[in-house]
Design an enzyme around this catalytic site. Structure first.
Site, mmCIF file in Angstrom:
data_model
loop_
_atom_site.group_PDB
_atom_site.id
_atom_site.type_symbol
_atom_site.label_atom_id
_atom_site.label_comp_id
_atom_site.label_asym_id
_atom_site.label_seq_id
_atom_site.Cartn_x
_atom_site.Cartn_y
_atom_site.Cartn_z
ATOM 1 C CB CYS A 83 -0.987 -0.019 1.160
ATOM 2 S SG CYS A 83 -2.298 -1.224 0.889
ATOM 3 C CG HIS A 333 -6.964 1.973 -0.064
ATOM 4 N ND1 HIS A 333 -5.772 2.433 -0.571
ATOM 5 C CD2 HIS A 333 -6.632 0.903 0.723
ATOM 6 C CE1 HIS A 333 -4.768 1.684 -0.110
ATOM 7 N NE2 HIS A 333 -5.267 0.744 0.666
#
Ligand code: ZN
Lengths: 386, 413
Positions: A83, A333
């Site tokens: 991430c 996201h």
């Protein structure tokens, strides 16, 4: 090293783009970026590109970027760092320009999370980031990965589940004016506390949605910046930090050491400290992660994060607004795009053009934490050349 | 005549008044390991300070997890026996267990397991003394092997129930016992419903928790309640074996208090793939609960790793047993559906006692979400997942609070 500036930024809306594939989202983001370069961009000026993508929707990432965006004659490098992919792509591109190798480069981040069923996504990600013999069969899905930290954090610090809910309420509210955000509705603390449990202590509203999207930045050297804009945003600091991969090897789970390392490196490079940050985009994949990150980034003292959320310090209008875009929590996201999109938001903030503008913002910080909580990337941007 | 040094028993906590059922992380191997460890712990406390001398393992069940691929290595690793101990994986019921026990060589560990999905399930193990060890004498009195498959399950086929209780009673058990021509009445009978067993016995026999392979050894363990030795009978449809046990054996029971089974959600989805290369590399440490100890500085690592966590040495490491108790450092409960894994489940990071090692494990034996930071428990072998059809064994935390309710005499703490 030469100074590096951001002179263009663009992104697709984040959301469930069932009707758009990665091959549509990439050119959309790049073209929006190009259209917003103040003095225009001739695509032939782009000398190299860095592409952050966590998964490999429709296959070979670098080729797909080059092919779909008309960039067949330049080198393209894929960055994959869980991430932290987006801000790590920014970091790599920054060094390429700072070194003198290139004057004009493209940074793109994208992911197409909703290409697989909502049910299997967390499990597929787990398969990418877990030890196959020891951790994977346990069912350590992504929310559990972070919940193990937050459960211990709630045990040791004065913070409670109400404080987690306050983070969700704040970020939902921040997303309201953002046309690119996925979840543009307000929620209450009660709603958050009473929502279905995903992975205790996280309820539904403590978790980021599953998102598709792409974001793009144009980075140029100080030598050519005036060709593109008179109002550049400078990349003042970048940093990357790592930690032991397996949770059982992390000594203190109330902190994310990768964030401490990455921000320390970025602050040092920028020659500033956390007190100099006017606005930040912080990795709030799960609400508790935003709280812990306040401490790791130096915005709050150890176990003091709850005071910031309780007192509105990190809301728009507070002393240190965090996630004016809505954050991962409400903006969305798509992992590879997330860090790049944070910089898109901060580019607009530092030029006074953001949908949810923080008054007088001059210096800003973007932060990712990811993988099995073992990697963080931080970028510091400023309207001040430094 | 053989001498039984100790008997160990295990029952899962889940079930109802009708009997115990398997937890989602249990199978015949994990049940066998739990009972065998209880027997060996009892043998260690009862006898010498050294580990019991186990020379052979006979594992009797009708629910072998792997018919091809084998269960012997997992069984030895879970029990903590060396990998050169011969293992017999035998398909059979109560009479087969008594046949083995009656004629067992010195140092044989006989394990009987019932692990059918429909229950009732349980496991019991008996250790036959090596040499002239202490214990109670066991002698085979007689056996009769006949066929009356009222209940049947063919290789690859489903279970069938002919459903004729009177036929089974009269022409099955009835004829078998008649043929045994016993001189006195048994004190315990394994393999029959409680009422039927009572009718055959001298006095009121203890009620046994199972009716298959494990029931035979639960019957031997139950002699403590009878108050002395005597004739013990194991029957299975048309067959029966009688043993004479000349006293009350030392018994250790790992039998937690009864809990209603959890309502679990099973989500279809992609198979949890297995890498057999990774499986093979991890096997010994993962199933024996061993850390890698750095040859240079002694630092323990779980899982074992080439480069030492402390001193950075890459010169080598040796497997070292880990403590099997610890305290919860952090714990979460997964409620969201996960394909291939029953939900909800709790995951904990456990600080092991007396060493600088933490383990990431699932919680077992307690409803999901009931374990808190600071709770204590023991680490037990469980089936962590079934991956591409292969049972993947590892350790899970069995919280003390879950077993404390039944921490009576002889219970494993
Ligand atoms: Zn060492």
């Amino acid at each position: 090293m030469r100074r590096v500036a951001v002179v263009g930024a663009g992104m697709t809306a984040f959301g469930e783009h069932f009707g758009l594939g990665i091959k549509e989202l990439l050119p959309m983001a790049v073209s929006e970026m190009a259209a917003h370069v103040d003095k225009g961009l001739n695509r032939d000026d782009i000398q190299a590109a860095w592409f952050g993508e966590l998964t490999t929707s429709d296959g070979f990432p670098t080729g797909i970027l080059a092919d779909t965006c008309g960039l067949l004659d330049i080198p393209v490098t894929r960055v994959e760092n869980a991430c932290a992919t987006g801000n790590d792509a920014v970091r790599n591109a920054t060094y390429a320009v700072a070194s003198g190798a290139f004057d004009v480069v493209l940074v793109v981040g994208a992911d197409k999370v909703r290409e697989s069923s909502a049910r299997s996504t967390f499990w597929e990600w787990a398969g990418l980031t877990r030890d196959m013999a020891w951790d994977y069969p346990l069912g350590l899905v992504a929310p559990a990965n972070f919940a193990l930290h937050v459960a211990r954090y709630l045990h040791e610090s004065p913070a409670t589940k109400e404080h987690l809910a306050m983070v969700a309420v704040k970020n939902h509210k921040h997303a309201l004016p953002n046309p690119k955000a996925q979840l543009r509705y307000e929620i209450t603390v009660e709603q958050a506390l009473n929502a279905p449990v995903v992975v205790a202590p996280f309820n539904l509203y403590d978790c980021t949605p599953q998102s598709d999207g792409a974001a793009a930045l144009l980075l140029v050297s100080e030598d050519v910046v005036e060709r593109y804009t008179d109002r550049p945003v400078w990349v003042r600091g970048v940093g990357l930090g790592l930690d032991r991969v397996m949770h059982q090897h992390k000594k203190d789970m109330t902190t994310f050491p990768p964030t401490v390392k990455a921000s320390k490196a970025a602050y040092a490079m920028a020659g500033i400290g956390p007190e100099d940050i006017d606005v930040a985009e912080v990795h709030d994949c799960f609400t508790g992660v935003e709280l812990i990150s306040y401490e790791d980034l130096g915005f709050a003292e150890k176990f003091g994060a709850y005071k910031l959320i309780e007192n509105g310090v990190t809301s728009i209008g507070g002393a240190k607004p965090v996630n004016p875009s809505g954050g991962l929590k409400a903006k969305g996201h798509p992992p590879g795009a997330t860090g790049v999109a944070q910089c898109v938001e901060l580019f607009e903030q530092l030029r006074g053009e953001a949908a949810n503008q923080v008054d007088g913002a001059r210096t800003a910080l973007a932060h990712n934490i990811g993988g099995p909580t073992a990697v963080s990337a931080v970028t510091i941007l400023s309207s001040q050349r430094g | 005549m053989t001498t039984v040094t100790a008997v160990g028993t295990y029952l899962p906590p889940w079930g109802s008044a009708r009997g115990r059922v398997l937890g989602p992380d249990e199978d015949a191997v994990t049940l066998a390991v739990a009972a065998a460890r209880a027997a060996l712990e009892q043998a260690t406390t009862a006898g010498s300070a050294t580990a019991p001398d186990v020379r052979r393992v006979v594992f009797v069940t009708r629910e072998l997890p792997l018919l091809v691929g084998g269960n012997a290595a997992a069984l030895l690793a879970g029990i903590g026996l060396p990998d050169d101990v011969p293992v017999v994986e035998q398909v059979g019921g109560g009479p087969a267990v008594f046949d083995t026990l009656g004629g067992a060589e010195a140092g044989t560990l006989v394990i009987g397991v019932d692990a059918a999905e429909s229950g009732p399930v349980g496991a019991a193990a008996a250790l036959v003394a090596a040499g002239d060890g202490a214990g109670v004498g066991v002698e085979l009195v007689g056996r009769v092997v006949r066929s009356l498959p009222v209940l049947s399950r063919a290789n690859g086929g489903g279970a069938r129930d002919y459903s004729d209780a009177r036929l089974e009673r009269e022409r099955g058990v009835g004829v078998a016992i008649e043929r045994l021509d016993l001189t006195d009445k048994p004190v315990v009978v394994a393999g029959l419903p409680a009422k039927q067993a009572r009718a055959l016995c001298a006095g009121v026999p203890p009620t046994l928790p199972t009716t298959g392979a494990s029931a035979a050894l639960f019957a031997v363990a139950a002699l403590a309640e009878v108050g002395g030795g005597g004739l013990v009978l194991a029957v299975e449809q048309g067959s029966a074996t009688a043993l004479r046990v000349d006293g009350v054996p030392a018994v250790r029971r790992d039998e937690p208090a009864l809990l209603a089974p959890e309502k679990l959600t099973r989500t279809p989805g992609p198979d949890i793939a297995i890498s057999l290369a990774a499986y093979e590399r991890a096997f010994d440490a993962k199933l024996r609960w061993d850390a890698g100890a750095c040859d240079a500085c002694g630092t323990l690592a779980l899982p074992p790793r080439r480069r030492c966590l402390n001193c950075g040495s890459e010169d080598g490491w040796s497997l070292t047993p880990l403590p099997r108790t610890g305290e919860v450092y952090t714990v979460v409960t997964v409620h969201v559906p996960v394909p291939g894994l029953p939900t909800p489940y709790s995951l904990a990071i456990v600080q092991l006692d007396g060493v600088d090692v933490r383990a990431l494990v699932k919680v077992t034996g307690a409803p999901a979400g009931t374990v808190q930071i600071g709770d204590r428990g023991r680490l037990v072998l469980r089936r962590v997942a079934v991956r591409s059809g292969i049972p993947d064994y590892g350790y899970a935390l069995y919280p003390d609070a879950a077993t404390a309710a039944d921490a009576g005499e002889g219970a494993v703490r």
